[in-house]
Design a protein around this motif. Sequence first.
Motif, PDB file in Angstrom:
ATOM      1  N   CYS A   1      22.582  58.465  60.698  1.00 39.37           N
ATOM      2  CA  CYS A   1      21.960  59.679  60.781  1.00 39.37           C
ATOM      3  C   CYS A   1      21.859  61.083  61.344  1.00 39.37           C
TER       4      CYS A   1
ATOM      5  N   HIS B   1      25.321  65.108  54.986  1.00 44.15           N
ATOM      6  CA  HIS B   1      26.788  65.714  55.998  1.00 44.15           C
ATOM      7  C   HIS B   1      27.525  66.897  55.163  1.00 44.15           C
TER       8      HIS B   1
ATOM      9  N   TYR C   1      17.564  58.163  55.802  1.00 43.34           N
ATOM     10  CA  TYR C   1      17.678  58.228  56.884  1.00 43.34           C
ATOM     11  C   TYR C   1      16.404  56.881  57.696  1.00 43.34           C
TER      12      TYR C   1
ATOM     13  N   CYS D   1      22.490  64.363  61.555  1.00 41.34           N
ATOM     14  CA  CYS D   1      21.762  65.846  60.724  1.00 41.34           C
ATOM     15  C   CYS D   1      20.322  66.386  59.789  1.00 41.34           C
ATOM     16  N   ARG D   2      19.956  64.653  59.570  1.00 41.84           N
ATOM     17  CA  ARG D   2      18.385  64.279  59.193  1.00 41.84           C
ATOM     18  C   ARG D   2      19.319  65.210  57.395  1.00 41.84           C
TER      19      ARG D   2
ATOM     20  N   SER E   1      20.272  62.966  55.303  1.00 40.33           N
ATOM     21  CA  SER E   1      20.574  61.773  54.455  1.00 40.33           C
ATOM     22  C   SER E   1      18.691  61.541  53.083  1.00 40.33           C
TER      23      SER E   1
ATOM     24  N   CYS F   1      23.362  57.091  57.167  1.00 41.63           N
ATOM     25  CA  CYS F   1      24.473  58.379  56.658  1.00 41.63           C
ATOM     26  C   CYS F   1      24.061  58.342  55.782  1.00 41.63           C
ATOM     27  N   ASP F   2      24.354  58.657  54.681  1.00 43.81           N
ATOM     28  CA  ASP F   2      24.597  58.317  53.056  1.00 43.81           C
ATOM     29  C   ASP F   2      25.191  59.970  52.682  1.00 43.81           C
ATOM     30  N   THR F   3      26.059  60.557  53.362  1.00 49.10           N
ATOM     31  CA  THR F   3      26.918  61.264  53.494  1.00 49.10           C
ATOM     32  C   THR F   3      26.867  62.616  53.320  1.00 49.10           C
TER      33      THR F   3
ATOM     34  N   PRO G   1      27.848  61.252  61.411  1.00 48.29           N
ATOM     35  CA  PRO G   1      26.729  60.568  61.670  1.00 48.29           C
ATOM     36  C   PRO G   1      27.620  59.356  63.520  1.00 48.29           C
TER      37      PRO G   1
END
Length: 66
Positions: free
Chosen positions: A35, A50, A43, A37-38, A40, A46-48, A8
């Motif tokens: 985030c 990725h 969104y 990478c989208r 999450s 970020c919730d990791t 992120p």
Amino acid sequence: MSVDPEGPVLVEGPVEIVLADGTVARSDRFMVAVCTCRRSRTYPWCDTSHRRRERADPPQPEDRTP
């Protein structure tokens, strides 16, 4: 602000983000992971998601010779 190519964007808070549909997401935290990478589920935060998920190898049966 800090950008990690594998993760992120870290932004000093508080933060307001205007989403594509016009809604505003707000966070009062002192540091916010946004985030990129989208993936999450939370969104734009970020919730990791990725991070690569690796499965552990299944346990191998022990070789028992009678």
